[in-house]
Design a protein around this motif. Structure first.
Motif, mmCIF file in Angstrom:
data_model
loop_
_atom_site.group_PDB
_atom_site.id
_atom_site.type_symbol
_atom_site.label_atom_id
_atom_site.label_comp_id
_atom_site.label_asym_id
_atom_site.label_seq_id
_atom_site.Cartn_x
_atom_site.Cartn_y
_atom_site.Cartn_z
ATOM 1 N N ASN A 125 0.834 -1.190 0.000
ATOM 2 C CA ASN A 125 0.000 0.000 0.000
ATOM 3 C C ASN A 125 0.882 1.258 0.000
ATOM 4 O OD1 ASN A 125 -2.761 0.777 -0.029
ATOM 5 N ND2 ASN A 125 -2.520 1.576 2.056
ATOM 6 N N ASN A 126 1.872 1.262 0.887
ATOM 7 C CA ASN A 126 2.804 2.403 0.922
ATOM 8 C C ASN A 126 3.490 2.587 -0.419
ATOM 9 O OD1 ASN A 126 2.229 2.841 3.566
ATOM 10 N ND2 ASN A 126 4.033 1.761 4.358
ATOM 11 N N ALA A 127 3.906 1.458 -0.993
ATOM 12 C CA ALA A 127 4.667 1.541 -2.240
ATOM 13 C C ALA A 127 3.820 2.142 -3.358
ATOM 14 C CB ALA A 127 5.176 0.160 -2.641
ATOM 15 N N VAL A 128 2.616 1.626 -3.544
ATOM 16 C CA VAL A 128 1.812 2.142 -4.663
ATOM 17 C C VAL A 128 1.322 3.566 -4.377
ATOM 18 C CG1 VAL A 128 1.100 -0.137 -5.467
ATOM 19 C CG2 VAL A 128 -0.392 1.122 -3.933
ATOM 20 N N LYS A 129 1.086 3.854 -3.111
ATOM 21 C CA LYS A 129 0.621 5.193 -2.765
ATOM 22 C C LYS A 129 1.696 6.257 -2.957
ATOM 23 C CE LYS A 129 -3.188 5.067 0.514
ATOM 24 N NZ LYS A 129 -3.916 5.912 -0.380
ATOM 25 N N SER A 130 2.940 5.824 -2.883
ATOM 26 C CA SER A 130 4.021 6.798 -3.062
ATOM 27 C C SER A 130 4.037 7.328 -4.499
ATOM 28 C CB SER A 130 5.365 6.168 -2.727
ATOM 29 O OG SER A 130 5.748 5.328 -3.784
ATOM 30 N N GLY A 131 3.249 6.683 -5.361
ATOM 31 C CA GLY A 131 3.081 7.224 -6.705
ATOM 32 C C GLY A 131 3.979 6.590 -7.725
ATOM 33 N N SER A 132 5.059 5.996 -7.276
ATOM 34 C CA SER A 132 5.986 5.428 -8.248
ATOM 35 C C SER A 132 5.468 4.080 -8.738
ATOM 36 C CB SER A 132 7.359 5.244 -7.632
ATOM 37 O OG SER A 132 7.287 4.294 -6.603
ATOM 38 N N ALA A 133 4.513 3.524 -7.995
ATOM 39 C CA ALA A 133 4.011 2.184 -8.286
ATOM 40 C C ALA A 133 5.125 1.163 -8.320
ATOM 41 C CB ALA A 133 3.218 2.139 -9.594
#
Ligand code: ARG
Length: 610
Positions: A125-133
């Motif tokens: 969730n953190n990873a995809v939310k950071s925008g970089s996917a």
């Protein structure tokens, strides 16, 4: 127990270890703490934390294997009789964390470690939310601004590049990209063979074919190998030709303008041919060939002589290196300089002028002794030591034909690189046309050729990069173009499948996920989603491991596993039109993102549609 190889050693080179937050290092850190808390003397006993990946997830995702070794080494009066007791003690000391779900002592004293699904979901969730996917957001940049000189490709002027040079070119490009991905500086050096006695005959031969003052425009040599052979035959048969050739060498070395101009034409003609290969393969490399070092050689020899390293041997100047029967010959008995002379001047230049922190030479393995001797001599000269710089040779194996012999054409000629690339593309184009005819695939007629090029070149690269460079391999179009198994083609299909799901979500369902929006949250409940998340969260660890080992094959291994896990995910978990569509699409995007980064490091230009 089964262990997955590849991550057994903790990363060693330049990436600051507290910056790597891949799931593998998280678990390693937890067990390092547990081990030292349970047995503060472990380190003094020479026991290092040993956490490996398991092959079968029913035993957990990781395994800690310290108990057996530790049990043998612990003082008897501590009272630990069996490894299982030691393992239990380690387990008791596992610090509170949200990464691990449960641990179990198994068999003779293994510790099985089960990852928490909640942790995987949270991290994804953190990873995809950071925008970089891409779960690289927590990746630290490299702490040290180091320079690596990568000496690769390095074909010889007036000869065609052969399949050995292909290996060097492909491996070198990928090694550079891996380093650059992590912010390292590289200098990509093409150490072309553009100097030496062979130029005497080549100059003469060119004059005879194209006149006294040949210009680059007039000279059309598509077949460099044929040209070289022609010159050699004449040289061996014709005494007069041989004599003039020899005077040409002397003149060229003395800087004679006429000879230099023709030499230049020869270099330019070859360069043009090499460039064709580089541009097809997407390779960037800066030419700094043997001739560049020519005027640096006398000074280098002087310096080495003053250090007492040079010995006169039968008129030649040699450096004897402990452990090797033949010496390095820094000057031949006729006063000429050869391959060894150039490489000594080059290593000095790279270490002391360019101030390289690392030099990587990539050639076939038969040159291993040559480089070992050069490196050793450079150390004897005090030009570097193992703490000041890292100098390595990656020696790759031979490419063999299906008959197990050195790869040759049917008529026994060395295979020209361009022909080999053409053939791979031709076959791919044929099979893509076939597919389109059968109504499969989604490539427009006009894109077939360019797609076939991408896949054809990509397949060759992957075939080469996916194996341990030191092993020989049998060149086989059928194997490398197979759509199944561990091939570039399979991976490109797996990638295109994810891309097509993402595209269909938009075109058929009007859904485009914005994972960065505050309302978005990953919903992962299926075991294949967890497995895929776990695979993705390894990416930072993989990066640090392949950077320290300079190993494109590590990238391939990861990419292949990721593709397998992603394929089971999309096969078993309905994406389009499902209740979990958004979350699953985000997983597809993250996976395609990471796969794309890996393809990039392998310099494989992957099509979105196949
Ligand atoms: N030109 C050589 C060959 O074709 C490779 C040069 C490798 N680099 C070096 N610094 N010696 O085998």
């Amino acid at each position: 127990p089964h262990f997955t190889k590849g991550f057994a050693d903790a990363p060693t080179f330049v990436v600051d270890s507290n910056e790597i937050t891949g799931v593998i290092s998280e678990v390693r850190l937890i067990f390092r703490d547990a081990l030292y808390a349970a047995f503060p003397m472990a380190s003094a006993l020479g026991v290092k934390p040993a956490v490996t990946l398991t092959k079968d997830s029913k035993n957990g995702e990781f395994q800690c294997n310290n108990a057996m070794e530790l049990c043998k080494k612990l003082p008897k009066d501590l009272g630990f009789r069996a490894p299982r007791d030691v393992a239990t003690k380690i387990v008791e000391c596992v610090p509170k964390n949200d990464v691990i779900e449960k641990v179990e002592v198994a068999g003779p004293g293994f510790i099985n470690i089960f990852l928490s699904n909640a942790y995987i979901v949270k991290e994804m969730n953190n990873a995809v939310k950071s925008g970089s996917a891409k779960p690289t957001s927590k990746m630290g940049k490299v702490s040290k601004d180091s320079l690596t000189v990568v000496d690769f490709s390095s074909p010889n002027i007036a000869k065609d590049m052969h399949v050995g040079h292909l290996r060097s070119t492909i491996i070198g490009e990928s090694v550079c990209r891996i380093l650059e991905y992590q912010g390292h500086k590289t200098k990509r050096v093409n150490h072309v063979g553009d100097w030496g006695t062979q130029f005497g005959m080549l100059i003469q031969y060119l004059k005879e074919k194209f006149g006294e003052n040949p210009k680059m425009e007039d000279v059309d040599i598509q077949d460099l190998t044929g040209f070289y052979k022609g010159a050699k035959v004449k040289f061996d048969e014709d005494e007069d030709f041989k004599k003039v050739s020899q005077t040409n060498v002397v003149k060229l070395q003395a800087g004679d303008e006429g000879c230099k101009a023709i030499w230049q034409v020869l270099c330019d003609v070859s360069r043009k041919e090499f460039e064709k290969v580089y541009s097809r393969l997407g390779v960037t490399v800066e030419e700094c060939g043997e001739s560049f070092y020519n005027d640096k050689i006398p000074g280098t020899i002087e310096e080495l002589s003053a250090l007492g390293l040079v010995v006169q041997d039968g008129g030649a100047k040699c450096i004897f290196v402990p452990g090797f029967k033949i010496p390095l010959m820094v000057q031949k008995s006729d006063g000429g300089f050869g391959y060894d002379s150039t490489d000594m001047a080059a290593i000095s230049y790279r270490l002391r002028e360019l101030k390289a922190d690392r030099i990587v030479y990539i050639t076939d393995f038969t040159q291993g002794d040559h480089f070992s001797m050069c490196f050793r001599a450079a150390r004897m000269a005090g030009w570097y030591n193992p703490t000041s710089a890292d100098v390595v040779h990656i020696g790759f194996g031979v490419v063999q034909g299906e008959d197990g012999k050195r790869f040759k054409t049917r008529s026994g000629e060395t295979v020209r690189l361009v022909d080999l690339l053409d053939e791979s593309v031709r076959r791919m184009e044929e099979s893509l046309r076939e597919r389109t005819k059968e109504g499969k695939g989604s490539i427009a007629e006009g894109d077939i050729r360019s797609t076939a090029e991408k896949i054809g070149y990509g397949a060759i690269k992957y075939f080469d990069l996916s194996r341990n460079p030191t092993s020989n391999y049998i060149f086989s179009y059928d194997k490398m173009l197979d759509t199944k198994g561990n091939t570039g083609v399979y991976l490109m299909f797996a990638y295109a499948r994810l891309k097509s799901i993402i595209a269909k979500a938009e075109s058929q369902h009007g859904v485009k996920v914005d994972a960065t929006s505050p309302e978005f949250n990953m919903q992962m409940t299926h075991k294949n989603e967890h497995r895929l998340g776990f695979e993705l969260l390894k990416f930072p660890d993989v990066l640090s491991s392949v950077t320290s080992t300079l190993s494109p094959s590590g990238v391939c291994e990861y990419l292949y596993n990721l593709a397998l896990v992603a394929t089971s995910f999309v096969t078993e978990c309905k994406v389009l039109g499902s209740d979990e569509m958004e979350s699953r699409l985000a997983l597809c995007e993250a996976t395609a993102g990471v796969m794309g980064e890996c393809f990039g490091m392998l310099s494989i230009d992957v099509p979105d549609k196949i």
